[in-house]
Design a protein around this motif. Structure first.
Motif, short mmCIF file in Angstrom:
data_model
loop_
_atom_site.label_atom_id
_atom_site.label_comp_id
_atom_site.label_asym_id
_atom_site.label_seq_id
_atom_site.Cartn_x
_atom_site.Cartn_y
_atom_site.Cartn_z
N ARG A 153 11.97 -4.00 50.04
CA ARG A 153 12.13 -3.91 48.48
C ARG A 153 13.08 -2.99 48.33
N ALA A 154 13.58 -1.99 48.70
CA ALA A 154 14.88 -1.16 48.43
C ALA A 154 15.95 -1.84 48.03
N GLY A 155 16.04 -3.00 49.41
CA GLY A 155 17.68 -3.62 49.16
C GLY A 155 17.78 -3.56 50.81
N VAL A 156 17.47 -2.40 51.57
CA VAL A 156 17.89 -2.69 52.82
C VAL A 156 18.41 -4.14 53.17
N ASP A 157 19.77 -4.25 53.84
CA ASP A 157 20.17 -5.39 54.60
C ASP A 157 18.94 -5.92 55.60
N GLU A 158 18.39 -7.41 55.84
CA GLU A 158 17.57 -7.69 56.28
C GLU A 158 17.70 -7.22 57.80
N LYS A 161 21.04 3.28 45.48
CA LYS A 161 23.15 3.01 46.62
C LYS A 161 21.74 3.66 48.23
N GLN A 162 21.16 3.76 48.00
CA GLN A 162 19.99 4.14 49.29
C GLN A 162 18.89 4.95 49.83
N PHE A 163 17.96 4.16 51.07
CA PHE A 163 16.73 4.27 51.16
C PHE A 163 16.71 5.20 52.13
N SER A 164 15.44 6.21 52.25
CA SER A 164 15.90 6.73 52.89
C SER A 164 13.85 7.31 53.26
N ILE A 165 14.10 7.71 54.53
CA ILE A 165 12.79 8.27 54.84
C ILE A 165 12.36 9.29 55.78
N GLU A 166 11.76 10.35 55.22
CA GLU A 166 11.36 11.49 56.19
C GLU A 166 9.85 10.85 56.39
N VAL A 167 10.00 11.96 57.95
CA VAL A 167 8.67 11.81 58.99
C VAL A 167 8.73 13.57 58.87
N GLY A 168 7.52 13.90 58.01
CA GLY A 168 7.55 15.61 58.44
C GLY A 168 6.12 15.24 59.57
N ASP A 169 5.91 16.85 60.35
CA ASP A 169 5.04 17.34 61.25
C ASP A 169 5.26 18.49 60.72
N GLU A 170 3.55 18.92 61.33
CA GLU A 170 3.29 20.82 61.20
C GLU A 170 2.47 21.08 61.96
N ALA A 171 3.39 20.41 63.37
CA ALA A 171 3.56 21.16 64.52
C ALA A 171 4.70 22.57 64.89
N PRO A 172 4.14 23.12 65.39
CA PRO A 172 5.19 24.56 65.90
C PRO A 172 5.97 24.48 66.34
N HIS A 173 7.54 24.03 66.39
CA HIS A 173 8.93 23.68 67.07
C HIS A 173 8.73 24.53 68.41
N ALA A 174 9.85 24.19 69.46
CA ALA A 174 9.90 24.86 70.91
C ALA A 174 10.99 25.53 69.88
N THR A 175 11.30 26.10 70.38
CA THR A 175 12.90 27.03 70.18
C THR A 175 13.57 26.55 71.72
N PRO A 176 15.09 26.67 72.07
CA PRO A 176 15.69 26.78 73.01
C PRO A 176 15.01 26.97 74.30
N PRO A 178 22.40 -3.25 46.06
CA PRO A 178 21.47 -4.09 44.65
C PRO A 178 21.08 -5.24 44.77
N PRO A 179 20.26 -5.75 44.19
CA PRO A 179 20.09 -6.98 43.88
C PRO A 179 20.77 -8.13 43.11
N ALA A 180 20.90 -9.51 43.88
CA ALA A 180 21.86 -10.41 42.98
C ALA A 180 21.37 -10.12 42.05
N THR A 181 21.73 -10.47 40.97
CA THR A 181 21.84 -11.27 39.49
C THR A 181 22.34 -12.75 39.09
N PHE A 182 22.15 -13.20 38.11
CA PHE A 182 22.40 -14.42 38.15
C PHE A 182 22.78 -14.60 36.99
N PRO A 183 23.46 -15.49 36.09
CA PRO A 183 23.27 -15.21 34.69
C PRO A 183 22.50 -16.82 34.57
#
Length: 144
Positions: A28-33, A72-87, A138-143
């Protein structure tokens, strides 16, 4: 800018639903099929990672997915609440992550990076997120 927010229990069976919703909103946002399979795979990988982190850490909070439609762009953010391992492989306030868990996490991030050109990963003591971006047309527009 339009945003869809999806929250789901950290259970593997909900990852499929997140993939389907992400693909529908991306279309729906216009990401290429031709890119929609990559969107599905990347979201599935990011959500599977978040579910695993929640389950490993015993966190009952839901996984959060933001689907953001911008000009001109579509973003997806996936978040968690877990403490992450350090190096050093230690999680803040917890036991060390096993080598296999760290390797699996790195493999998941490598798969996502291979599917998405623009990826930002943040991780800290109180959770993390993976933000992925795709260009839209952007979606195509037709006259009339």
């Amino acid at each position: 800018m339009a945003t869809v927010e999806l929250r789901f229990s950290a259970l593997p069976e909900h990852v499929r639903t997140a993939r389907l919703v992400a693909a529908a909103v991306a279309r729906r946002a216009g990401v290429d099929e031709a890119v929609l399979d990559e969107v599905r795979l990347a979201v599935g990988e990011a959500c599977t990672r978040a579910v695993g982190l929640h389950q490993h850490s015993g966190i009952s909070a839901p996984v959060k997915v933001l689907l953001i439609e911008e000009e001109k762009q579509f973003s997806i953010e996936v978040g968690d609440e877990a403490p992450h391992a350090t190096p050093g492989g230690r999680t803040p306030g917890g036991s060390g992550a096993t080598e296999a868990e760290i390797e699996e996490d790195e493999m998941g991030l490598a798969v996502i990076s291979g599917l998405v050109d623009d990826v930002e990963v943040s991780a800290g003591e109180h959770g993390g997120s993976i933000r992925m971006r795709w260009s839209t047309t952007p979606p195509a527009t037709f006259p009339v």
